[in-house]
Design a protein around this motif. Sequence first.
Motif, PDB file in Angstrom:
ATOM      1  N   SER A 108      13.359   5.864   3.481  1.00 28.84           N
ATOM      2  CA  SER A 108      12.971   5.421   2.142  1.00 28.84           C
ATOM      3  C   SER A 108      12.599   3.944   2.113  1.00 28.84           C
ATOM      4  O   SER A 108      11.814   3.514   1.247  1.00 28.84           O
ATOM      5  CB  SER A 108      14.101   5.687   1.143  1.00 28.84           C
ATOM      6  N   LEU A 109      13.120   3.167   3.067  1.00 27.78           N
ATOM      7  CA  LEU A 109      12.825   1.737   3.112  1.00 27.78           C
ATOM      8  C   LEU A 109      11.651   1.428   4.021  1.00 27.78           C
ATOM      9  O   LEU A 109      10.827   0.574   3.710  1.00 27.78           O
ATOM     10  CB  LEU A 109      14.063   0.964   3.587  1.00 27.78           C
ATOM     11  N   ARG A 110      11.550   2.117   5.147  1.00 28.90           N
ATOM     12  CA  ARG A 110      10.487   1.773   6.094  1.00 28.90           C
ATOM     13  C   ARG A 110       9.177   2.500   5.800  1.00 28.90           C
ATOM     14  O   ARG A 110       8.113   2.046   6.241  1.00 28.90           O
ATOM     15  CB  ARG A 110      10.951   2.039   7.528  1.00 28.90           C
ATOM     16  N   ALA A 111       9.230   3.614   5.086  1.00 28.80           N
ATOM     17  CA  ALA A 111       8.006   4.370   4.762  1.00 28.80           C
ATOM     18  C   ALA A 111       8.183   5.053   3.408  1.00 28.80           C
ATOM     19  O   ALA A 111       8.345   6.274   3.335  1.00 28.80           O
ATOM     20  CB  ALA A 111       7.704   5.384   5.853  1.00 28.80           C
ATOM     21  N   ARG A 141       0.831  -1.206   0.000  1.00 34.69           N
ATOM     22  CA  ARG A 141       0.000   0.000   0.000  1.00 34.69           C
ATOM     23  C   ARG A 141       0.864   1.254   0.000  1.00 34.69           C
ATOM     24  O   ARG A 141       0.554   2.245  -0.660  1.00 34.69           O
ATOM     25  CB  ARG A 141      -0.913  -0.004   1.217  1.00 34.69           C
ATOM     26  N   ALA A 142       1.981   1.209   0.745  1.00 30.74           N
ATOM     27  CA  ALA A 142       2.884   2.358   0.806  1.00 30.74           C
ATOM     28  C   ALA A 142       3.477   2.650  -0.569  1.00 30.74           C
ATOM     29  O   ALA A 142       3.583   3.809  -0.978  1.00 30.74           O
ATOM     30  CB  ALA A 142       3.992   2.098   1.823  1.00 30.74           C
ATOM     31  N   TRP A 143       3.861   1.600  -1.286  1.00 33.86           N
ATOM     32  CA  TRP A 143       4.426   1.817  -2.625  1.00 33.86           C
ATOM     33  C   TRP A 143       3.360   2.334  -3.587  1.00 33.86           C
ATOM     34  O   TRP A 143       3.633   3.150  -4.469  1.00 33.86           O
ATOM     35  CB  TRP A 143       5.042   0.523  -3.149  1.00 33.86           C
ATOM     36  N   LEU A 191      10.488  11.585  12.191  1.00 34.94           N
ATOM     37  CA  LEU A 191      11.044  11.082  10.931  1.00 34.94           C
ATOM     38  C   LEU A 191      12.563  10.914  11.006  1.00 34.94           C
ATOM     39  O   LEU A 191      13.311  11.521  10.239  1.00 34.94           O
ATOM     40  CB  LEU A 191      10.692  12.043   9.783  1.00 34.94           C
ATOM     41  N   PRO A 192      13.047  10.088  11.939  1.00 35.55           N
ATOM     42  CA  PRO A 192      14.491   9.859  11.976  1.00 35.55           C
ATOM     43  C   PRO A 192      14.972   9.210  10.692  1.00 35.55           C
ATOM     44  O   PRO A 192      14.231   8.486  10.033  1.00 35.55           O
ATOM     45  CB  PRO A 192      14.669   8.923  13.181  1.00 35.55           C
ATOM     46  N   LYS A 193      16.218   9.508  10.313  1.00 37.28           N
ATOM     47  CA  LYS A 193      16.869   8.943   9.129  1.00 37.28           C
ATOM     48  C   LYS A 193      16.206   9.370   7.823  1.00 37.28           C
ATOM     49  O   LYS A 193      16.315   8.681   6.809  1.00 37.28           O
ATOM     50  CB  LYS A 193      16.904   7.410   9.211  1.00 37.28           C
ATOM     51  N   ALA A 194      15.523  10.510   7.826  1.00 36.30           N
ATOM     52  CA  ALA A 194      14.937  11.021   6.579  1.00 36.30           C
ATOM     53  C   ALA A 194      16.042  11.566   5.684  1.00 36.30           C
ATOM     54  O   ALA A 194      17.048  12.078   6.156  1.00 36.30           O
ATOM     55  CB  ALA A 194      13.921  12.117   6.884  1.00 36.30           C
ATOM     56  N   ALA A 212      12.836  12.468  24.012  1.00 33.84           N
ATOM     57  CA  ALA A 212      12.108  11.292  23.543  1.00 33.84           C
ATOM     58  C   ALA A 212      13.029  10.304  22.843  1.00 33.84           C
ATOM     59  O   ALA A 212      13.976  10.682  22.180  1.00 33.84           O
ATOM     60  CB  ALA A 212      10.987  11.718  22.587  1.00 33.84           C
ATOM     61  N   THR A 213      12.726   9.027  23.002  1.00 33.70           N
ATOM     62  CA  THR A 213      13.453   8.026  22.237  1.00 33.70           C
ATOM     63  C   THR A 213      12.850   7.973  20.857  1.00 33.70           C
ATOM     64  O   THR A 213      11.669   8.228  20.655  1.00 33.70           O
ATOM     65  CB  THR A 213      13.328   6.641  22.896  1.00 33.70           C
ATOM     66  N   THR A 214      13.661   7.624  19.855  1.00 33.19           N
ATOM     67  CA  THR A 214      13.172   7.584  18.492  1.00 33.19           C
ATOM     68  C   THR A 214      12.285   6.373  18.284  1.00 33.19           C
ATOM     69  O   THR A 214      12.334   5.395  19.017  1.00 33.19           O
ATOM     70  CB  THR A 214      14.336   7.552  17.493  1.00 33.19           C
ATOM     71  N   ALA A 215      11.477   6.446  17.253  1.00 29.85           N
ATOM     72  CA  ALA A 215      10.489   5.405  16.988  1.00 29.85           C
ATOM     73  C   ALA A 215      11.153   4.073  16.661  1.00 29.85           C
ATOM     74  O   ALA A 215      12.281   4.015  16.192  1.00 29.85           O
ATOM     75  CB  ALA A 215       9.580   5.847  15.837  1.00 29.85           C
TER      76      ALA A 215
END
Length: 260
Positions: free
Chosen positions: A64-67, A3-5, A95-98, A53-56
């Motif tokens: 790009s891989l997870r979302a 669905r994301a793709w 959005l870490p690692k964006a 806060a701790t990251t998700a």
Amino acid sequence: MTRAWTSAGGIYALERISRSSTADRRTIGEILSAFIGNRACEPQRGTQHARHATTAAGSSVNLSLRAPDIHAALTVLGRRDTVRGQVLRLDRLVLPKANLASARLRDADFHFSDLTGASFVGADLTRADLTGVRLAGAVLADAILYQADLRDAVLTGVIAEGIDLRGTDLTKADLRNANLRGARLDYGDLRGATLTGAVLTGASLKRVVFDETTVWPDGFDASRITPARLRSLPPVRIRAYGELAVRPAPAENGSPADAE
């Protein structure tokens, strides 16, 4: 993931419309900003939350891989032609690692967002609202943050060689162990900022504003900095947010806000 793709495909279709229709460009920008907000926003995220806060879960994986759908929306926003007077509302995102390298995001509103480990290499964030943003470990080499608002921002361990921070408000920002080699900090406000362990080799610090609450790296001689004349400072927009303020709901159909 399928669905994301599929969503990503629709987002790139909106980009094609935006390129061919200037009349729809503003609306598409709003649609994509709202989409990202709905998928990645944490409404109760405030200054202290952004700092501690701790990251998700799964944040060690690139966005790009997870979302892929969120990554596509950010990519499209970052490379579109600027719409005069439009502020992209991207606050309180997690959005870490964006990857926003080379993105054009002037005047964007990222306040209280978690962008830990993100890449903003060569990005244009002129006058962006980055109040309370978490950018620990981010890569900001050669990025432009001219007159941006980075009050209370967490910039620990950032790689920011050659960054343009002229006229930027860094009040109470955490810059511990930041690599600011060759950075341009002229006319920036460093009152209350912490730069313990930061690398300032070759950095330009002409007329920086600082006081006794500014924590410099060990061995740094702040007496060499030419004192700032406050009247000559570039204007920085003043913003005031409630500690846990939530963005207002969209206006109802037919309201004055829709009549443009």
